[in-house]
Enzyme design. Sequence first.
Site, mmCIF file in Angstrom:
data_model
loop_
_atom_site.group_PDB
_atom_site.id
_atom_site.type_symbol
_atom_site.label_atom_id
_atom_site.label_comp_id
_atom_site.label_asym_id
_atom_site.label_seq_id
_atom_site.Cartn_x
_atom_site.Cartn_y
_atom_site.Cartn_z
ATOM 1 N N CYS A 1 -6.337 7.884 8.437
ATOM 2 C CA CYS A 1 -6.698 7.379 9.764
ATOM 3 C C CYS A 1 -6.396 8.412 10.843
ATOM 4 C CB CYS A 1 -5.923 6.101 10.056
ATOM 5 S SG CYS A 1 -6.537 4.695 9.126
ATOM 6 N N LYS B 1 0.840 -1.217 0.000
ATOM 7 C CA LYS B 1 0.000 0.000 0.000
ATOM 8 C C LYS B 1 0.867 1.256 0.000
ATOM 9 C CE LYS B 1 -1.895 1.678 3.997
ATOM 10 N NZ LYS B 1 -1.665 3.106 4.252
ATOM 11 N N ASN B 2 1.805 1.322 0.923
ATOM 12 C CA ASN B 2 2.529 2.584 1.096
ATOM 13 C C ASN B 2 3.591 2.829 0.027
ATOM 14 O OD1 ASN B 2 0.852 3.273 3.128
ATOM 15 N ND2 ASN B 2 2.273 2.773 4.797
ATOM 16 N N ASP C 1 3.299 1.047 12.084
ATOM 17 C CA ASP C 1 2.141 0.415 11.435
ATOM 18 C C ASP C 1 1.899 -1.018 11.911
ATOM 19 O OD1 ASP C 1 1.850 2.761 10.101
ATOM 20 O OD2 ASP C 1 2.664 2.059 8.201
ATOM 21 N N ARG D 1 -1.296 14.725 12.780
ATOM 22 C CA ARG D 1 -0.878 14.600 11.384
ATOM 23 C C ARG D 1 -0.887 15.924 10.613
ATOM 24 N NH1 ARG D 1 -2.923 8.963 8.858
ATOM 25 N NH2 ARG D 1 -0.826 8.960 8.007
HETATM 26 N N1 EPU Z 1 4.541 15.177 10.865
HETATM 27 C C1 EPU Z 1 4.473 16.525 11.176
HETATM 28 N N2 EPU Z 1 4.399 17.419 10.132
HETATM 29 C C2 EPU Z 1 4.383 17.019 8.839
HETATM 30 C C3 EPU Z 1 4.464 15.637 8.537
HETATM 31 C C4 EPU Z 1 4.534 14.735 9.577
HETATM 32 O O1 EPU Z 1 4.495 16.924 12.344
HETATM 33 O O2 EPU Z 1 4.324 17.879 7.953
HETATM 34 C C5 EPU Z 1 4.586 14.204 11.972
HETATM 35 C C6 EPU Z 1 3.324 13.325 12.006
HETATM 36 O O3 EPU Z 1 2.265 13.972 12.682
HETATM 37 C C7 EPU Z 1 3.824 12.079 12.707
HETATM 38 C C8 EPU Z 1 5.252 11.982 12.211
HETATM 39 O O4 EPU Z 1 5.619 13.262 11.728
HETATM 40 O O5 EPU Z 1 3.775 12.262 14.087
HETATM 41 C C9 EPU Z 1 5.460 10.939 11.132
HETATM 42 O O6 EPU Z 1 4.599 11.172 10.048
HETATM 43 P P1 EPU Z 1 4.967 10.788 8.546
HETATM 44 O O7 EPU Z 1 4.902 12.029 7.734
HETATM 45 O O8 EPU Z 1 6.249 10.007 8.522
HETATM 46 O O9 EPU Z 1 3.771 9.818 8.170
HETATM 47 P P2 EPU Z 1 2.849 9.887 6.885
HETATM 48 O O10 EPU Z 1 3.634 10.185 5.682
HETATM 49 O O11 EPU Z 1 1.647 10.685 7.186
HETATM 50 C C10 EPU Z 1 3.240 7.371 6.255
HETATM 51 C C11 EPU Z 1 2.360 6.177 6.056
HETATM 52 C C12 EPU Z 1 1.788 5.735 7.377
HETATM 53 C C13 EPU Z 1 2.945 5.405 8.311
HETATM 54 C C14 EPU Z 1 3.889 6.621 8.438
HETATM 55 C C15 EPU Z 1 5.110 6.336 9.278
HETATM 56 C C16 EPU Z 1 1.504 6.478 3.843
HETATM 57 C C17 EPU Z 1 0.360 6.829 2.967
HETATM 58 N N3 EPU Z 1 1.291 6.527 5.145
HETATM 59 O O12 EPU Z 1 2.386 8.367 6.816
HETATM 60 O O13 EPU Z 1 1.028 4.559 7.127
HETATM 61 O O14 EPU Z 1 2.442 5.083 9.576
HETATM 62 O O15 EPU Z 1 4.307 7.036 7.131
HETATM 63 O O16 EPU Z 1 5.810 5.255 8.781
HETATM 64 O O17 EPU Z 1 2.572 6.151 3.355
HETATM 65 C C18 EPU Z 1 -0.547 2.930 7.649
HETATM 66 O O18 EPU Z 1 -0.183 2.311 6.637
HETATM 67 O O19 EPU Z 1 -1.326 2.419 8.506
HETATM 68 C C19 EPU Z 1 -0.084 4.282 7.870
HETATM 69 C C20 EPU Z 1 -0.640 5.113 8.723
#
Ligand code: EPU
Length: 448
Positions: A146, A52-53, A333, A151
């Site tokens: 989610c 997925k990711n 995850d 986020r």
């Molecule tokens: N964060 C910020 N500001 C930002 C971006 C992120 O403060 O601009 C914080 C977030 O709030 C969080 C942390 O940084 O506390 C990590 O967030 P990250 O940006 O790494 O996560 P994401 O890109 O939103 C992706 C996956 C998630 C997975 C995370 C961490 C996708 C679509 N989603 O999310 O997948 O948990 O990376 O590995 O790729 C899942 O598959 O269940 C899922 C949630």
Amino acid sequence: MPSLYRIELSLNGNLFGWTAYADRKTLRVVGMAYVTLKGGKIRGELSLQGSKNAALPILAASVLCRGEVKLTHCPDITDVRDMLSILSCFRVPWSFSGGELLLDPAKAQQKKVPAELMKKTRGGILFLGALLGRFSEAELSTPGGCSIGKRPINFHLELLRSMGVQVTEQEELSAKGRPAGAEFTLPYASVGATENAILAAVCADGVTVIRRAAKEPEILELCAFLRKAGAKIENEGLGQITVEGVPALHGAEHRLSGDRIAAGTYLTAAMMTGGSLTLFDPGGISIPEMLPTFSKTGMLLEKTKETIILRESHEIKPVGEMTTAPFPAFPTDMQSQMLSYLSLASGDSSVTETVFESRFAVLPELNQMGAFLTLTEKGVYVRGSCRFRGTTVYAKDLRGGAALLLAGLAAEDETTVYGFEYIARGYENICQTLTSLGASAILKEEKT
Ligand code: EPU
């Protein structure tokens, strides 16, 4: 006779509305999908679904391509379907069948994405960098996904501003300007911000250097795809990525890798039911970040080029302490699934969550099924040796939903898990898969 209610909830700015029947003891949401589950030893062979990711950023990246894109081993999950709906909004024709996805982004157009579409998937934010790279313009709204923490998207917006893009964020997100190469250090190794930075940089003017970049395998896979389409990227996976802008990308073909979180989820399912499992993927299965923790719990794993084999084992051992963190540490995850899994361990464990501050919505549901989980300052204390009992529970996010299915597999009697919509975001045909491996998982929908 229960009364009919309209319920609206606002979480992180996302409005959810349901029609529900409720009396003093029950709440049934009309139109909500649910699974009735009976356990059984999970055993057999499973061809692992695509990641997925990895799929989501590559779908966003396809907007940058001026030729046909072919993705194989693409999971048929609602997150992918929602990204395809966004691509339809940009007039990108696509066809998707049997895991093969064909896209023709050559004549893509920049269009405003309706807010309700953006609310459906977190991956929608990745179109920001890609649209800027292709059209020097993007109009989106804040993404859904989610509810596992606040986020925010501040890192995404700040890095685009440092590339000379004008970004305004009010009710809608609007970005204008051709990205220019820049050097910046992310405040945190955010997966999504790193992906957006790469997507904005591949067709930017000049060279971009992204420091404190995320190192997740999905970042490497995005870069591999982009390179096939003509991008110039170096050093991904080392924490500092260099991207040299090129005028345009062409079409490309790519097979998505196996989903590492689905792999972890099915392995824990087999362990929790005293079963055995062979996971298979011709592209190879790589879960090095989970192996040390899994082997501490007593998983007997053998690896070949294309398979991971889990041998039957009669004891799940506690881990003492474990912590989730960005790759190569144990993934957030898999945190919720570990709460179910470690509840069956022969002793207590402590799980620290460092990535998402409120990824704990599954606790009361698992406790209702017989777990002893206590929220601590940094995570969850898991009392082992629990016995799960079947009851009705509600999934509130994707991985929490998977954790409830795992508990249901190990429960003595029937479990009903509402909120299957969350689970369908990331797990392909999970009910059929579990049933083919020895359980009984039947998907139904609540009707009026
Ligand atoms: N964060 C910020 N500001 C930002 C971006 C992120 O403060 O601009 C914080 C977030 O709030 C969080 C942390 O940084 O506390 C990590 O967030 P990250 O940006 O790494 O996560 P994401 O890109 O939103 C992706 C996956 C998630 C997975 C995370 C961490 C996708 C679509 N989603 O999310 O997948 O948990 O990376 O590995 O790729 C899942 O598959 O269940 C899922 C949630």
